[in-house]
Design a protein around this motif. Structure first.
Motif, PDB file in Angstrom:
ATOM      1  N   MET A 142       0.731  -1.326   0.044  1.00 60.11           N
ATOM      2  CA  MET A 142      -0.135   0.223  -0.063  1.00 60.11           C
ATOM      3  C   MET A 142       0.767   1.364   0.057  1.00 60.11           C
ATOM      4  O   MET A 142       2.005   1.074   0.211  1.00 60.11           O
ATOM      5  N   PRO A 143       0.505   2.507  -0.523  1.00 61.81           N
ATOM      6  CA  PRO A 143       1.052   3.655  -0.437  1.00 61.81           C
ATOM      7  C   PRO A 143       1.492   4.058   1.214  1.00 61.81           C
ATOM      8  O   PRO A 143       0.417   3.943   1.865  1.00 61.81           O
ATOM      9  N   VAL A 144       2.687   4.443   1.205  1.00 56.77           N
ATOM     10  CA  VAL A 144       2.853   5.006   2.521  1.00 56.77           C
ATOM     11  C   VAL A 144       2.174   6.334   3.136  1.00 56.77           C
ATOM     12  O   VAL A 144       1.827   6.368   4.103  1.00 56.77           O
ATOM     13  N   SER A 145       1.258   7.003   1.979  1.00 58.98           N
ATOM     14  CA  SER A 145       0.499   8.006   2.469  1.00 58.98           C
ATOM     15  C   SER A 145      -0.708   7.362   3.178  1.00 58.98           C
ATOM     16  O   SER A 145      -1.343   8.104   3.914  1.00 58.98           O
ATOM     17  N   TYR A 146      -1.010   6.006   2.942  1.00 56.40           N
ATOM     18  CA  TYR A 146      -2.080   5.528   3.795  1.00 56.40           C
ATOM     19  C   TYR A 146      -1.796   5.837   5.252  1.00 56.40           C
ATOM     20  O   TYR A 146      -2.853   6.087   5.862  1.00 56.40           O
ATOM     21  N   PHE A 147      -0.629   5.680   5.558  1.00 48.63           N
ATOM     22  CA  PHE A 147      -0.433   5.500   7.103  1.00 48.63           C
ATOM     23  C   PHE A 147      -0.190   7.018   7.839  1.00 48.63           C
ATOM     24  O   PHE A 147      -0.125   7.271   9.011  1.00 48.63           O
TER      25      PHE A 147
END
Length: 374
Positions: free
Chosen positions: A230-235
């Motif tokens: 998943m993209p790190v922007s999710y976190f």
């Protein structure tokens, strides 16, 4: 004869000199690695012997090619190719040397703090990984730019490129908005200590361990060996559970639904016996309480502790299984039952309730209970 020997001497001498210098350097690094077992630096530097030899060979050939007087008509093209090889191999060597230095520093830090502060070690590991990716990207961009500048056409176009850099920057920023947001999110994760490599997380209902973090994406390895990318922007934009934040110690719960006649006090004693024989229990605490009731059952909850997420899972499944087995063998009446009874007609005028089909209304039947209980 001289025209034949000159190229052989120049090219062959460059190759032989490269092999000799490369072998001598590798020999010295191997000896240094044998003497200094406390640091892996010298052994890691040996990984760069191939780009090191390429740099030597390209530099020697580039400097002595004019003396070889070989393929005079192709001199510029061959010189350009040797220059490109020299730049590329130098960038490769710089990345290998930087990687060796960073890995050596991290291994020393991890060795000294692995027992005292494992969470801090995972954080530094995440930062080191992202720093190396950034260094590799910067070196690669500089090498690519240096290669392009060796062509006269690109040098002539430099002024026009600088003039239009502002417009191109705006267009690139709008087009790569998602990519840039992920890159900044990667830096935020690395230096904000939100999530680290090796952390146990729950994302979208999936339980797993963080396996890889890059500038743009993050990989979670689930308990059944699947990989969720998943993209790190999710976190940085959505909530998630990080079970490794703070201390790794955890408290888990186990629920049972039992009959109202269940021996709760005996269940507490059995829980204590089960935990004493379970190696995954850390011995900190345990408890068993009745937390809810329904018309047919009691809800009993056990609290157990363990040193980390893996052990708490082992303790929970062990307690659940052994408690149900013990109830089945020792107290079968405590298992959930469904109570049924015949319909009771309203009382007659004399105050007695008649029976139906010869079955007294006082007799009750329990489905799911042993024959002795019916």
């Amino acid at each position: 004869m001289e025209n034949l020997l000159r190229p052989l001497i120049v090219v062959g001498g460059s190759v032989v000199l490269t092999l000799v210098i490369g072998w001598a350097t590798d020999f010295l690094l191997r000896k240094a690695d044998e003497r200094h077992h406390e640091t892996p630096l010298w052994g890691l530097l040996r990984r760069g012997r191939i780009p090191y030899q390429l740099v030597l060979l390209a530099a020697l050939l580039r400097g002595s090619y004019d003396e070889a007087q070989l393929l005079e008509s192709r001199r510029e093209g061959i010189g350009q190719a040797l220059t490109l090889v020299l730049i590329g191999s130098t960038a490769w060597l710089v990345i290998r040397i930087a990687s060796a230095i960073v890995e050596t520093s991290y291994s020393r830090y991890a060795h000294s703090r692995a027992q005292r502060d494992p969470a801090r070690v995972r954080r530094v590991r995440t930062q080191v990984t992202l720093i190396m990716r950034v260094v590799s990207a910067i070196v690669g961009v500089v090498a690519a730019a240096s290669m392009l500048l060796t062509f006269p056409a690109f040098r002539a176009a430099g002024a026009s490129l600088l003039a239009s850099a502002g417009i191109l920057g705006i267009v690139a920023g709008v087009a790569a908005q998602s990519t840039l947001s992920n890159m900044f999110a990667g830096f935020q994760i690395a230096f904000g200590d939100m999530v680290r490599i090796g952390d146990t997380v729950v994302v979208d209902g999936e339980w797993g361990t963080v396996e890889e973090i890059t500038l743009t994406f993050l990989t979670v390895r689930t308990w059944d060996e699947r990989r969720i990318t998943m993209p790190v922007s999710y976190f940085t934009s959505k909530p998630f559970e990080n079970w490794s934040r703070g201390t790794p110690q955890m408290t888990g719960t186990v629920f049972w639904h039992v009959d109202h006649t269940a021996p709760v006090e005996a269940m507490r004693e059995k829980l204590r016996d089960i935990l004493r024989e379970c190696p995954a229990w850390d011995g900190r605490a345990y408890d068993l309480s009745v937390t809810d009731t329904t018309p047919n059952t009691l809800q009993v909850r056990a609290l157990v502790t363990a040193k980390d997420a893996d052990d708490i899972w082992t303790v929970r499944v062990t307690v659940r299984e052994q408690m149900v087995r013990w109830l089945t063998e020792e107290h079968p009446y405590a298992l959930p039952r469904v109570n049924t009874a015949d319909a009771i007609p309203p009382p007659s005028r004399n105050g007695h309730r008649p029976s139906q089909d010869g079955v007294p209304h006082q007799q009750r039947r329990y489905h799911g209970a042993p024959r002795s209980e019916r």
